[in-house]
Design an enzyme around this catalytic site. Structure first.
Site, PDB file in Angstrom:
ATOM      1  N   ASP B  59       0.832  -1.202   0.000  1.00 53.82           N
ATOM      2  CA  ASP B  59       0.000   0.000   0.000  1.00 53.82           C
ATOM      3  C   ASP B  59       0.869   1.255   0.000  1.00 53.82           C
ATOM      4  O   ASP B  59       1.092   1.864   1.036  1.00 53.82           O
ATOM      5  CB  ASP B  59      -0.924   0.005   1.221  1.00 53.82           C
ATOM      6  CG  ASP B  59      -1.813   1.239   1.226  1.00 53.82           C
ATOM      7  OD1 ASP B  59      -1.902   1.915   0.183  1.00 53.82           O
ATOM      8  OD2 ASP B  59      -2.413   1.529   2.277  1.00 53.82           O
ATOM      9  N   LYS B  61      -0.082   3.592  -2.087  1.00 50.25           N
ATOM     10  CA  LYS B  61      -1.028   4.519  -2.732  1.00 50.25           C
ATOM     11  C   LYS B  61      -0.399   5.132  -3.989  1.00 50.25           C
ATOM     12  O   LYS B  61      -0.260   6.350  -4.120  1.00 50.25           O
ATOM     13  CB  LYS B  61      -1.518   5.572  -1.747  1.00 50.25           C
ATOM     14  CG  LYS B  61      -2.318   4.916  -0.628  1.00 50.25           C
ATOM     15  CD  LYS B  61      -3.185   5.850   0.136  1.00 50.25           C
ATOM     16  CE  LYS B  61      -4.057   5.063   1.102  1.00 50.25           C
ATOM     17  NZ  LYS B  61      -3.317   4.132   2.009  1.00 50.25           N
ATOM     18  N   ASP B  64       1.154   7.822  -9.881  1.00 52.17           N
ATOM     19  CA  ASP B  64       2.151   8.431 -10.771  1.00 52.17           C
ATOM     20  C   ASP B  64       1.887   7.988 -12.207  1.00 52.17           C
ATOM     21  O   ASP B  64       0.952   7.216 -12.464  1.00 52.17           O
ATOM     22  CB  ASP B  64       3.558   8.026 -10.302  1.00 52.17           C
ATOM     23  CG  ASP B  64       4.582   9.124 -10.534  1.00 52.17           C
ATOM     24  OD1 ASP B  64       4.541   9.774 -11.593  1.00 52.17           O
ATOM     25  OD2 ASP B  64       5.430   9.333  -9.640  1.00 52.17           O
TER      26      ASP B  64
END
Lengths: 222, 222
Positions: B59, B61, B64
């Site tokens: 995780d 997140k 990009d």
């Protein structure tokens, strides 16, 4: 020599001697998560120690709740500044992070918009609202869509704007500066092929020529 | 014993012997960036090696452009699945990541909404659109706002939904399951104080009781 308007993106390990050559010729270095996973935090610290640059930006595109983001930036004391996503919002996230970075003498950049095709520019009115609310040091806006940078420059006349998307991603070197960016971010254009130092020289000349051409417009006013 | 409906969040180093005790009692482990910065990729691999869990979720997140996200997941071969932000969009970002993970036998979770106060739920119609487009294995939706999980469950009846926000962040254990989540994510409730194994036992009982109470409603239908 005029101050460089490039920030060099480091997304994988680069030889220290190459970095020593490149560093004095750019404004700053942008440290990616890939590099950090490869070298570890201490390895990144060692790689960057004592280099002749004005700013080390950590670009993990932080986008989590406040305690997680604060935990991450706390572990990266070598950085001067951090990039986070404005779209995650203020309360319990960016406002807390900004306060935490302020207290630790670090700077925050917020992404206003991204450079890839799939980013939906209809989100930008919301990111603008969050940027107004959080008041970061700077903004990240893409070179790949001219109008987006000029819109952020118009809304935020005095903020530093850093811009990815020139070179490999398609925008001409210098075009982001002409549209209002303060610095252009380059990475693959330097490292993909050939000699990094020569590549930087070549693209710096291109940037300078483009910016000279557009003087009298936005770049001239800054 | 029924299958556990908890995923244990690891955001900082935990003793291997404690993890060996906790692992068989949870569905999976969620590896945070903080832990990874502390231990390095190899350190995380060593910590997790051979543990008795069904899933290891990284995780970070991710939020990009595609080449950067692909570079990051490539470096983390120990993971079964990865969490990324749906709000960054499909083309040049999540569609490419999804294809890359599919080709490597890995799973993708997309954030539908976040758990903190500052997340703006008016973004959820857009994140829903991206989730429909990218078709990930699962979704992350917050326990802190009941309706948000039920809305994602309604839109995506067959996807795994994992939910942060129970415990320290305020939602009662079991409440996310009752609203349609598949697993609840816990971290601070286990490690903040007292004995982690006892804490897990205690909150598992709480979760079970809450889910028994709401059976016949959403949880009963899954």
């Amino acid at each position: 020599m005029p101050q460089s308007r490039f920030i060099l993106a480091l997304d994988f390990p680069v030889k220290r001697e190459i970095l020593e050559e490149l560093s004095p010729k750019v404004h700053g270095l942008k440290v990616g998560l890939g590099l950090t996973l490869d070298l570890g935090v201490q390895g990144v610290k060692d790689l960057l120690k004592g280099l002749d640059v004005e700013e080390i930006v950590v670009d993990f595109k932080l986008a989590d709740i406040a305690p997680i983001m604060q935990g991450i930036v706390s572990r990266l004391s070598f950085a001067d500044s951090f990039i986070a996503h404005s779209v995650i919002g203020s309360k319990g996230a960016l406002l807390d992070l900004k306060r935490f970075l302020d207290a630790n003498g670090k700077k925050l950049y917020l992404l206003g918009a991204m450079s890839h095709e799939g980013w939906d520019d209809s989100l930008n009115s919301y990111t603008t609202k969050v940027i107004l609310d959080v008041d970061p040091f700077g903004i990240v806006a893409p070179a790949t869509r001219d109008k987006v940078i000029s819109q952020f420059r118009e809304k935020f006349p005095s903020k530093v704007i850093i811009s990815p998307g020139v070179g490999t991603q398609g925008a001409p070197f210098g075009s982001a500066i002409c549209n209002g960016a303060t610095y252009e971010i380059v990475g693959r254009s330097i490292f993909s092929s050939g000699d990094p130092l020569n590549n930087l020289k070549f693209i710096s000349e291109n940037q300078e020529r483009e910016v000279l051409n557009c003087k009298g417009t936005k770049a001239g006013k800054q």
